[in-house]
Enzyme design. Structure first.
Site, PDB file in Angstrom:
ATOM      1  N   GLY A  78       0.814  -1.211   0.000  1.00 48.07           N
ATOM      2  CA  GLY A  78       0.000   0.000   0.000  1.00 48.07           C
ATOM      3  C   GLY A  78       0.844   1.256   0.000  1.00 48.07           C
ATOM      4  O   GLY A  78       2.009   1.242   0.405  1.00 48.07           O
ATOM      5  N   LYS A  79       0.240   2.344  -0.480  1.00 42.08           N
ATOM      6  CA  LYS A  79       0.895   3.654  -0.475  1.00 42.08           C
ATOM      7  C   LYS A  79      -0.106   4.694  -0.006  1.00 42.08           C
ATOM      8  O   LYS A  79      -1.308   4.548  -0.200  1.00 42.08           O
ATOM      9  CB  LYS A  79       1.400   4.035  -1.873  1.00 42.08           C
ATOM     10  N   ASP A 136      -9.874  10.431  12.494  1.00 42.28           N
ATOM     11  CA  ASP A 136      -9.790  10.144  11.053  1.00 42.28           C
ATOM     12  C   ASP A 136     -10.341   8.752  10.770  1.00 42.28           C
ATOM     13  O   ASP A 136      -9.759   7.970  10.019  1.00 42.28           O
ATOM     14  CB  ASP A 136      -8.343  10.261  10.566  1.00 42.28           C
TER      15      ASP A 136
END
Length: 505
Positions: free
Chosen positions: A214-215, A335
Site C-alpha cells: 500500500g501507499k 480520522d
C-alpha cells in the site's frame, strides 16, 4: 616592416582617394573611361591615360568605397604602382585598364572584422588565485563529505554493537522466540503499552521486507517477515516524522492493546548510514482495509454484524478512560474511515492509523493535540468540523465526531450485505452528491447547508438486522453531536442483535 610602411602610406592615399584624383577632359585616342565616386559634374565618370582604380577601406569605423582614375605619371614604380597595392589589414585595392572596369565590389579587409585585442588584466597573483580557489573548494567539499559519511558509519556500527552487547535484549528475544510468542507477551504484559524500546529496535532491524502492499500520503506499507511470521511495516517519509512519532506515541499508550485495535509491535528510526527510515511495525492482516474488503466481497448478515460490532468495540475501548495507576486516557481517533479499519482473518475489525488521535487527561481535563499539519478525511468530517463550530476544548466533541464517521462506515458495510440475494455495489458515502475528491466547501454545502445524509433504502426494513443498522446510522448522523449515540451504546445494541441473529462472535 611592410605592414608599417603600408600603414604610414595609407593616410596620404585616403586623402587622395576621398578627394578624387581623376578629372574629366577632352578624351584622347588612348584615353580610358573609369567610374569616379567624386566626379559629380561629369556624371561620376573620369578619363585618364593611366588606369582605373577601385578601393575599399574602413576609416573611423565607416566603410568607404572609392572608384577613380590614376594618371599614367602616378603609376610608379612601373609594374607595381604604389596606388594599386592592397594592405590586408587596412585596404583592398584593384587597378585595371579597360573602360569602367572599376565598377566591381571588393571585400572589406579581413583585419577590420577582428575585435581589437585587449591587454590581459590578470597578473600572476590573480591567476594563481583563479586556479587555486576552485581546487581548494573541491578539496574542502571532499573532506566534508568524507567526514559526514564516516560519522554516519560510526553511529550505525555503534548502534549495532550496543544492540549485540545488550544482555537484556538477548534474554527478551531468544533465538527460538517466534512472532506468535512475541504477540502473546505483548497481550499478557502488565503495562499493555508494548515492548521495551531496545526490544522494538532489535525486532525492527531484523525484519526482512517482502513486498509493498500500500501507499499513502505518509509513505508506504510493506509486508515483512520476522522469524517465520508476517508483519506490516509502515515506512514514513522523512517529512512525516511528526506523524510517525505521534502514531508510535499513541500506540504505546498504557492499556491501549485490544483485539479490535491494530496490534502495535515496534517503532524505530532506522539509520542505514546515509539516511533515516521511520518504521512502524504492526500485525499483518491479509484482507487489508475494510475499504478493500468491501470492494472485493459481499457480506452475510452474520458477517455484517461481526464487522460492525468489532468496529464499535475497538472505538469504545479507544474512547474509554480507565482510572488508576495503570490507567488509560480517553482517545479520539479523528480520522475514522473504511480505509483506516483493517479486516482480520476471523472477519473482525481492527482500528488503525492513530496518527491524528488526541488524548484526554482526566486529572487536568486537558486535551493532548499534537502539532500536525495533517487534517482528517473531508468526506467523513462531522457537520461541526466542517462548519468549524466544534468545541476543541471539550473532549466529548471529538468522540461525537468519531461516531458520525462510524455511522458512515456502517452505511458502507450494510450496502454490501447480501440479504435474500439482494445487495448493492460498493460506494463511498455521499458518492452521488459530491465528486471523488470533495473540498471542505462542497461537503459543507451538502452536510451542513442542505442537511443531506446517505440514502437508507426502504427494503432494509424487511430484515431486522438491516433495520437496526439503518436506525443506528441515523442516530449517528444527527447534526447535534451531543444527540448522537455513544460507542458503548452502539456496542450494546449490536451485542443484543448478535444474540437475536444467533451470531457467534
Amino acid at each position: 616592416m611592410a605592414e608599417s610602411a603600408g600603414a604610414s602610406s595609407f593616410f596620404p592615399l585616403v586623402v587622395l582617394l576621398l578627394a578624387g584624383s581623376g578629372g574629366s577632359g577632352p578624351r584622347g585616342i588612348q584615353a580610358l573611361l573609369c567610374a569616379c565616386t567624386s566626379c559629380l559634374q561629369t556624371n561620376y565618370t573620369c578619363e585618364t591615360d593611366g588606369a582605373c582604380m577601385v578601393s575599399i577601406f574602413n576609416l573611423d569605423g565607416v566603410e568607404h568605397h572609392v572608384r577613380t582614375c590614376i594618371p599614367k605619371v602616378e603609376l610608379v614604380p612601373a609594374g607595381k604602382p604604389f596606388y594599386c597595392l592592397s594592405s590586408e589589414d587596412l585596404r583592398n585595392t584593384h587597378c585595371c585598364y579597360i573602360d569602367f572596369c572599376n565598377k566591381i565590389d571588393l571585400r572589406v579587409p579581413s583585419g577590420h572584422l577582428k575585435e581589437p585585442a585587449h591587454p590581459s588584466m590578470w597578473g600572476p597573483v590573480e591567476l594563481v588565485g583563479i586556479i587555486a580557489g576552485p581546487v581548494f573548494l573541491l578539496f574542502l567539499i571532499i573532506i566534508i563529505v568524507f567526514l559526514v559519511i564516516n560519522y554516519h558509519q560510526r553511529v550505525y556500527h555503534n548502534r549495532q554493537r550496543l544492540d549485540m552487547e545488550d544482555p537484556s535484549c538477548e534474554m527478551c528475544l531468544s533465538k527460538d522466540k517466534t512472532l506468535q510468542d512475541l504477540v502473546y507477551d505483548l497481550s499478557t504484559s502488565g503495562s499493555g503499552s508494548g515492548l521495551p524500546l531496545f526490544v522494538q529496535r532489535t525486532v525492527a532491524r531484523t525484519i526482512v521486507l517482502q513486498e509493498i502492499i500500500g501507499k499513502g500520503r505518509f509513505g508506504e506499507v510493506w509486508r515483512g517477515r520476522w522469524r517465520g511470521g508476517d508483519v506490516a511495516v509502515k515506512i514514513f517519509s522523512s517529512r512525516e516524522e511528526r506523524s510517525w512519532f505521534r502514531e508510535a506515541e499513541i500506540y504505546q499508550t498504557v492499556m491501549l492493546r485490544h483485539e479490535n485495535i491494530l496490534g502495535f509491535i515496534a517503532a524505530d528510526n532506522k539509520d542505514n548510514g546515509t539516511w533515516t527510515q521511520l518504521w512502524l511495525v504492526s500485525d499483518y492482516h491479509e484482507h487489508g482495509s475494510l475499504f478493500d474488503y468491501l470492494n472485493r466481497y459481499t457480506v452475510t448478515i452474520e458477517g455484517m454484524i461481526k464487522l460492525a460490532l468489532s468496529a464499535a468495540s475497538g472505538l469504545a475501548h479507544l474512547h474509554m478512560e480507565i482510572v488508576g495507576t495503570q490507567g488509560k486516557p480517553g482517545i479520539a481517533h479523528r480520522d475514522l474511515k473504511s480505509k483506516n479499519i483493517l479486516v482480520k482473518k476471523n472477519g473482525m475489525c481492527a482500528i488503525a492509523d492513530l496518527g491524528l488521535a488526541v488524548r484526554h487527561d482526566a486529572v487536568t481535563d486537558t486535551i493532548d493535540i499534537a502539532p500536525n499539519q495533517r487534517v482528517g478525511t473531508k468526506r467523513y468530517m462531522a457537520p461541526e468540523v466542517l462548519d468549524e463550530t466544534i468545541n476543541m476544548k471539550h473532549f466529548d466533541s471529538f468522540k461525537c465526531a468519531d461516531i458520525y464517521a462510524l455511522g458512515l462506515v456502517y452505511w458502507e458495510i450494510a450496502r454490501r450485505c447480501n440479504s435474500g440475494g439482494v445487495h448493492e455495489d460498493y460506494q463511498l458515502p455521499y458518492y452521488d452528491l459530491v465528486p471523488s475528491d470533495p473540498s471542505i466547501e462542497e461537503m459543507r454545502k451538502v452536510v451542513c447547508d442542505q442537511k443531506l445524509r446517505p440514502n437508507v433504502p426502504n427494503w432494509w426494513q424487511s430484515y431486522e438486522a438491516l433495520r437496526v443498522m439503518g436506525k443506528m446510522m441515523r442516530e449517528c448522523w444527527y447534526a447535534n453531536g451531543a444527540a448522537r449515540l455513544t460507542a458503548l451504546r452502539i456496542k450494546k445494541t449490536l451485542s443484543q442483535l448478535s444474540v437475536q441473529e444467533d451470531v457467534k462472535i
